[in-house]
Design an enzyme around this catalytic site. Sequence first.
Site, PDB file in Angstrom:
ATOM      1  N   ASP A   1       5.564   2.829   7.284  1.00 49.07           N
ATOM      2  CA  ASP A   1       4.220   2.310   7.007  1.00 49.07           C
ATOM      3  C   ASP A   1       3.530   3.197   5.975  1.00 49.07           C
ATOM      4  O   ASP A   1       2.878   4.179   6.344  1.00 49.07           O
ATOM      5  CB  ASP A   1       3.403   2.256   8.291  1.00 49.07           C
ATOM      6  CG  ASP A   1       2.023   1.677   8.097  1.00 49.07           C
ATOM      7  OD1 ASP A   1       1.793   1.012   7.065  1.00 49.07           O
ATOM      8  OD2 ASP A   1       1.177   1.888   8.976  1.00 49.07           O
TER       9      ASP A   1
ATOM     10  N   HIS B   1       0.841  -1.201   0.000  1.00 47.79           N
ATOM     11  CA  HIS B   1       0.000   0.000   0.000  1.00 47.79           C
ATOM     12  C   HIS B   1       0.872   1.244   0.000  1.00 47.79           C
ATOM     13  O   HIS B   1       1.914   1.309   0.640  1.00 47.79           O
ATOM     14  CB  HIS B   1      -1.015  -0.026   1.149  1.00 47.79           C
ATOM     15  CG  HIS B   1      -0.514   0.322   2.511  1.00 47.79           C
ATOM     16  ND1 HIS B   1      -0.432   1.623   2.966  1.00 47.79           N
ATOM     17  CD2 HIS B   1      -0.119  -0.454   3.543  1.00 47.79           C
ATOM     18  CE1 HIS B   1      -0.008   1.629   4.230  1.00 47.79           C
ATOM     19  NE2 HIS B   1       0.199   0.374   4.600  1.00 47.79           N
TER      20      HIS B   1
ATOM     21  N   HIS C   1       1.975   4.887  12.861  1.00 42.16           N
ATOM     22  CA  HIS C   1       0.802   5.756  12.694  1.00 42.16           C
ATOM     23  C   HIS C   1       0.971   7.102  13.400  1.00 42.16           C
ATOM     24  O   HIS C   1      -0.015   7.716  13.811  1.00 42.16           O
ATOM     25  CB  HIS C   1      -0.476   5.051  13.172  1.00 42.16           C
ATOM     26  CG  HIS C   1      -1.005   4.074  12.177  1.00 42.16           C
ATOM     27  ND1 HIS C   1      -2.247   3.497  12.286  1.00 42.16           N
ATOM     28  CD2 HIS C   1      -0.458   3.553  11.033  1.00 42.16           C
ATOM     29  CE1 HIS C   1      -2.458   2.674  11.269  1.00 42.16           C
ATOM     30  NE2 HIS C   1      -1.362   2.688  10.495  1.00 42.16           N
TER      31      HIS C   1
ATOM     32  N   GLU D   1      -5.454   1.905   1.827  1.00 45.71           N
ATOM     33  CA  GLU D   1      -5.312   0.760   2.727  1.00 45.71           C
ATOM     34  C   GLU D   1      -5.641   1.149   4.148  1.00 45.71           C
ATOM     35  O   GLU D   1      -6.272   0.381   4.888  1.00 45.71           O
ATOM     36  CB  GLU D   1      -3.882   0.207   2.635  1.00 45.71           C
ATOM     37  CG  GLU D   1      -3.660  -1.119   3.349  1.00 45.71           C
ATOM     38  CD  GLU D   1      -3.141  -0.965   4.784  1.00 45.71           C
ATOM     39  OE1 GLU D   1      -2.903  -1.990   5.438  1.00 45.71           O
ATOM     40  OE2 GLU D   1      -2.984   0.194   5.244  1.00 45.71           O
TER      41      GLU D   1
END
Length: 475
Positions: free
Chosen positions: A130, A118, A282, A164
């Site tokens: 990420d 992603h 995150h 995603e």
Amino acid sequence: MSKSFRNQARYGVLGAALVASVLVPGTTASAVVSPDISVTNAKAHLDQLQTIATNNGGNRYTGRTGYRASADWVKSKLDAAGYTTTLQSFSTSAGTSYNVIAEWPQGDANHVVMTGSHLDSVSSGPGINDNGSGSAGVLETALAYAASGQIPRNRLRFGFWGAEELGLVGSKYYVNNLPAAERDKIELYLNFDMLASPNPGYFVYDDNPAGNGARDDLVSYFTSKSVQTEYIDVQGRSDHAAFRSLGIPTAGTFSGAEGIKTSAQATKWGGTANAAFDACYHRSCDNINNLNLTSLDRQIDAIGHMIWNYAQKDYGTTIPPTGPNLLQNPGFEAGAVNWTGTAGVITNSTSKPAHAGTYKAWLGGKGVTATANLGQSVTIPASATAASLALWITIDTAETTTSTVYDTVKVQIVDGTTTTTLATYSNLNKSTAYSLKTLNVLAYKGKTVTVRFLENEDSSLQTSFVIDDVAVTAA
């Protein structure tokens, strides 16, 4: 990687696993190929994704300018490498998003090996681990395959997924909108999500359909590099879930997110026990400084290993191309007959074994500044719809470096006054066994050209390039 996943307790240390038989054109079996994918290039891709985020409000979130800029940039790289690319748009709760789909225009389209990651970040940061790390690794491997000149047995397809982080929206949109007949052509989907966690683990997905085999091939690859792995069931946490739900075999790797590394894992992998694999998961601090480049290097080499080998896996695939060998004396068993170049290159010396028979071409191996060449003229039919140059090569070197090229052999096509290098092998490609290289020469149909091997060696330690059983075929 989407959603919080606090329970990462389903681990089990993996034992040795068998490597699946990997087939290549014109053979029954071959040594497993493990290319070295450039971590320097992958890091440069991550620098670009960081720049895109910095220039677009600090993130690459779905529906915002940073994501579209990321998708456009990835597509431009793949376009330039020769892929057939599509920017697939779809709607989300955060606005329009995009999947980048890239397909290599060779290989049997009835047997597709697909790899994905992603491309979007969360709204709070640039998303460099990420999942810039997975996207950079998949992108660099796709570019490296394009540059290798190989002809895949199967069709290679790459997906860079949008949204995603909103619940696998992009990958679900893609696979659910494929006609059933097209879904059935996907033999395997490989997913790479978070490869460079600062306190990394080495996890292999353990949620594949029975009989997949790709999971075990990943484990065997890491074992061959003296890296221990653990199984993990990441369930519906990343984009492989969209494929798995439709019965498509899946596999992938993961270096850890907000889960806590145990003392046993720290003993096995290094790093800090009782700390998160990625403390910036995150968060805004998931930036270009939030990377473990050793993990990234190992993981992207694993991507290369899987793509190189599954590109040639026999799924009952049509083998391109077939036909009589257009070269004369291709195995050198008549000595130098039909070949021109440096005297003494074609030899039956027992110091280096032939791939078959007694004679082979031995370039280099002197340990002094030297060059050698060998060539033969060949005409490729104007009616050809496929044409390839294949050769078996083994590379023995006394060089100990794992990063510096000292000695090379180039595989070239001489077309009049124009010389094109199809592939370059060096001391970094050391292989104690013969491996088959297959290169595309369809661009020369209707022409008489010279196939040439050009070797250069420096003044330090020797590298021997031994070539045998060369073939030019057309169909």
